[in-house]
Design an enzyme around this catalytic site. Structure first.
Site, short mmCIF file in Angstrom:
data_model
loop_
_atom_site.label_atom_id
_atom_site.label_comp_id
_atom_site.label_asym_id
_atom_site.label_seq_id
_atom_site.Cartn_x
_atom_site.Cartn_y
_atom_site.Cartn_z
N ASP A 7 0.86 -1.19 0.00
CA ASP A 7 0.00 0.00 0.00
C ASP A 7 0.89 1.23 0.00
O ASP A 7 2.04 1.20 0.47
CB ASP A 7 -0.92 0.01 1.22
CG ASP A 7 -1.91 1.16 1.17
OD1 ASP A 7 -2.76 1.17 0.25
OD2 ASP A 7 -1.85 2.06 2.04
N GLU A 9 0.85 5.80 0.39
CA GLU A 9 0.17 7.07 0.66
C GLU A 9 0.86 8.13 -0.18
O GLU A 9 2.06 8.03 -0.47
CB GLU A 9 0.22 7.43 2.15
CG GLU A 9 -0.37 6.39 3.08
CD GLU A 9 -1.86 6.16 2.91
OE1 GLU A 9 -2.53 6.97 2.21
OE2 GLU A 9 -2.37 5.16 3.44
N GLU A 52 -6.41 17.95 1.93
CA GLU A 52 -7.44 16.91 1.90
C GLU A 52 -6.87 15.52 2.18
O GLU A 52 -7.51 14.69 2.83
CB GLU A 52 -8.14 16.87 0.52
CG GLU A 52 -8.62 18.23 0.02
CD GLU A 52 -7.56 18.93 -0.82
OE1 GLU A 52 -7.40 18.61 -2.01
OE2 GLU A 52 -6.88 19.79 -0.23
N HIS A 158 -5.50 6.31 7.72
CA HIS A 158 -4.81 5.40 6.81
C HIS A 158 -3.32 5.44 7.10
O HIS A 158 -2.76 6.49 7.41
CB HIS A 158 -5.05 5.81 5.36
CG HIS A 158 -6.43 5.55 4.87
ND1 HIS A 158 -6.77 4.42 4.16
CD2 HIS A 158 -7.56 6.26 5.01
CE1 HIS A 158 -8.05 4.47 3.87
NE2 HIS A 158 -8.55 5.57 4.38
N ASP A 163 -2.33 -0.56 6.56
CA ASP A 163 -3.28 -0.97 5.51
C ASP A 163 -2.80 -2.22 4.78
O ASP A 163 -3.61 -3.06 4.39
CB ASP A 163 -3.48 0.17 4.51
CG ASP A 163 -4.44 1.24 5.03
OD1 ASP A 163 -4.91 1.09 6.18
OD2 ASP A 163 -4.71 2.21 4.30
#
Length: 245
Positions: A7, A9, A52, A158, A163
């Site tokens: 995963d 980010e 965001e 997250h 994750d």
């Protein structure tokens, strides 16, 4: 079979708009067993992180200001994933960002180029798998955890490694259940150290000595109740043969 559950980010949604990776997390499995090997790295994206997405993963500019840039971690990351089957939820997103980083790196790289990912790794997209198994339903990671009764209560924000670990459990549940158990009773020091390192990733099964389990036989009343229930549902029933003492 070597699999890496992965995963990432990022600073935003689209690498074509200049967004970059800020975190990579990955967990290794071989033959559906967790090996205890993980890869985790925060990355300085060399740009501002959109507010965001900070609200989603909690990684702001200050948190990664002193982390290495992608070029400094690329070789170690590539060594971890190369040749594996990558298990990713919504793979085009993560692979797109990784390939974008590799593309920028290769423009200035003096040695052999790295990537693209699909030329060196197989890709298994668990989002595609989930949509095939559960059409018309929500299939994000939180929904799948709820559907497969996987605890993700500790997942407030997250995080790439968290994750990846959760996705590994979801993947195993979707593909036949948890088989990544430590089943052997090897007591060598190497095995003991490996088991301790894997405590958060694997389930240990205790060794049982033959004859240790006690057998409790049904009494006459329990046999009669069992027969009555079977008769009521028109089922065959089993009566334990009487054994002379």
């Amino acid at each position: 079979m070597r699999q890496v559950i992965l995963d990432t980010e990022t600073t935003g949604i689209d690498p074509k708009e200049g967004h970059r990776l800020v975190e990579i997390g990955a967990v290794e499995m071989i033959n559906r067993r967790f090996t205890g090997r993980t890869y985790h790295q925060y990355i300085n994206p060399e740009r501002h992180i959109d507010a965001e997405v900070v609200a989603v993963h909690g990684i702001d500019d200050a948190k990664v200001a002193n982390e290495p840039v992608f070029a400094e971690i690329a070789d170690a990351f590539w060594a971890f994933i190369e040749g594996a089957e990558l298990v990713i939820h919504n793979a085009p997103f993560d692979v797109g960002f990784i390939d974008h980083e590799l593309g920028m790196l290769n423009k200035h790289r003096q040695t052999s180029p790295i990537g693209p990912v699909r030329d060196h790794c197989r890709i298994l997209d668990t989002l595609v798998m989930a949509r095939e198994k559960h059409p018309g339903q929500r299939n994000n990671l939180d929904a799948l955890c709820k559907r497969y009764d996987i605890d993700n209560g500790h997942r407030v924000l997250h995080g790439a490694l968290l994750d990846a670990e959760i996705l590994a459990e979801v993947y195993l549940a979707m593909t036949g259940g948890q088989t990544a158990l430590v089943l052997d009773a090897d007591t060598s020091s190497n095995k003991q150290q490996q088991h301790q390192a894997n405590e958060g990733l694997a389930v240990k099964r205790l060794a049982l000595t033959p004859g240790q389990l006690r057998v409790i036989r049904p009494n006459a009343d329990e046999q009669a109740a069992h027969k009555a229930k079977c008769d009521a549902h028109q089922l065959r029933w089993f009566e334990e043969p009487q054994v002379d003492a």
